[in-house]
Design an enzyme around this catalytic site. Sequence first.
Site, short mmCIF file in Angstrom:
data_model
loop_
_atom_site.label_atom_id
_atom_site.label_comp_id
_atom_site.label_asym_id
_atom_site.label_seq_id
_atom_site.Cartn_x
_atom_site.Cartn_y
_atom_site.Cartn_z
N ASN A 78 0.95 -0.92 0.38
CA ASN A 78 0.28 -0.01 0.28
C ASN A 78 0.80 1.17 -0.11
OD1 ASN A 78 -2.54 -0.87 -0.42
ND2 ASN A 78 -2.75 -1.20 2.00
N LEU A 316 -3.60 -9.28 5.93
CA LEU A 316 -2.89 -9.21 4.26
C LEU A 316 -1.48 -7.94 4.21
CD1 LEU A 316 -6.79 -7.85 3.10
CD2 LEU A 316 -5.69 -9.47 2.70
N HIS A 317 -1.54 -8.09 5.32
CA HIS A 317 0.37 -7.21 5.58
C HIS A 317 0.17 -6.27 4.80
CE1 HIS A 317 0.32 -12.01 5.50
NE2 HIS A 317 0.72 -11.54 7.18
N CYS A 318 -1.23 -4.53 5.19
CA CYS A 318 -0.82 -4.37 4.19
C CYS A 318 -1.03 -4.33 2.39
CB CYS A 318 0.07 -3.04 4.87
SG CYS A 318 -0.32 -2.71 6.21
N ALA A 319 -1.31 -5.09 1.87
CA ALA A 319 -0.14 -5.87 0.41
C ALA A 319 -1.61 -6.82 -0.34
CB ALA A 319 0.80 -6.57 -0.06
#
Lengths: 359, 81
Positions: A78, A316-319
Amino acid sequence: MVDLMEHAGANPGRGTYGMAMAASRTVFEARRDCAALLGVKDPRDLFFVSGCTEACNLMLKGLLQPGDRVVVSSMEHNAVTRPLHVLSGRGVRVDFVTADTAGLVDAEAFERAVAEAPTRAIVCQHASNVTGTIQPIGDLADIAHAAGALMLVDGAQGAGHLDVDVAALDVDAYACSGHKALLGPQGIGVLYLRSGLDAMQLVEGGTGASGADEPGQPLDRPERYEAGTPNTPGIAGLGAAARYQSAHGAGIRATERRLTVRLREALSAMDDVVLLGPAPHDESVPVVSFTSPRAEPDRIAFELDRRFGIAVRSGLHCAPWAHRTIGTLDTGALRIGIGHGTTDADIDALLAGLDEVLA
Amino acid sequence: MSARQPRLFTAYGFATTHDALAAEAAARRAEIHVTPIPAPRELGSLCGIALRFEPSDTASAEAAFAVAGLVWTARAQISDI
């Protein structure tokens, strides 16, 4: 950092009294040592920022103009996709190239995408924060430059985990986090911008240097991109980390690599684990993710923490784009980070804990 | 103020703090005595770090800057203590 705050807690670049000069020299030496670690020939092309997110914002918003087109990998964090989302609203065309299910981008697919229309830049991570996949940045840089485009890299998972040399990679910009594999403190990062590349600064303000009576932001590097009082303690910490990495990085990376292969092999042999990303012996950074039909990633993470004191991250690990690419957008994944200080005993404990949690 | 008598020095200004400190380091490597000072009015800017040298060291200081690839933006004779 403690020594700096106790004895040199002045504003660097402003005064010449003893504490101020000590602070200034701390920043100067940290920049020199970070540049040496990353293969930056002129330290003035390396700027201290608050972290990789700010570095990515400066790299993208500083270089892309309405009417520009960028070709971007589908594995981005992100920190890249959100600035690009804003820029798309300002008239920047953003075209994604989808990676394979292991998270690896295809350089030939980028070449085809770049050939479709005039392109200002290729944007790609050096390595995935979800799968650990290492992207072919050197090949992408060749493709970009052959088309007259820039090569812009999110190096959050590269610097430290990989022996990064921006000159050898021939990239135009490389964004780094300080607190990840570089082993510096939080709140500091660096951005490399190729010499002569005219990126618009995000922030204007005092720089302490000459030209203070001029109304506009000085264009001289590095001050152009460092308005305001810097995070001198963070810079001191990152400088020390860079010196530590220069001395010990190869050994750290070798250990991380060995433990990563060991963990991937063990996970791939477990019946109730779906290993994501590269195969066990493929090159990767020490990021290992998986899902399991036995339990949701968040439940596994919670159980590992509460029952065994093992710190891993679900979600989601900012991804989200990366998870969409590898097919885990709906479930997320459990991610294990191996780093400096991780031991075989830690891997043993993790595998034993997983045996119980997934039983 | 000091009772010492003012005398002439040569002062150099630089575009950035980084350049000023790189120039200071270059001078020290060349074993030239250098003193960081607040930028004096004579350099045309009242902010930042300037470097002060003995007038007799001017040529060697500029040679050291050139070896390091550094460009000074202003030079002035100043009366200092």
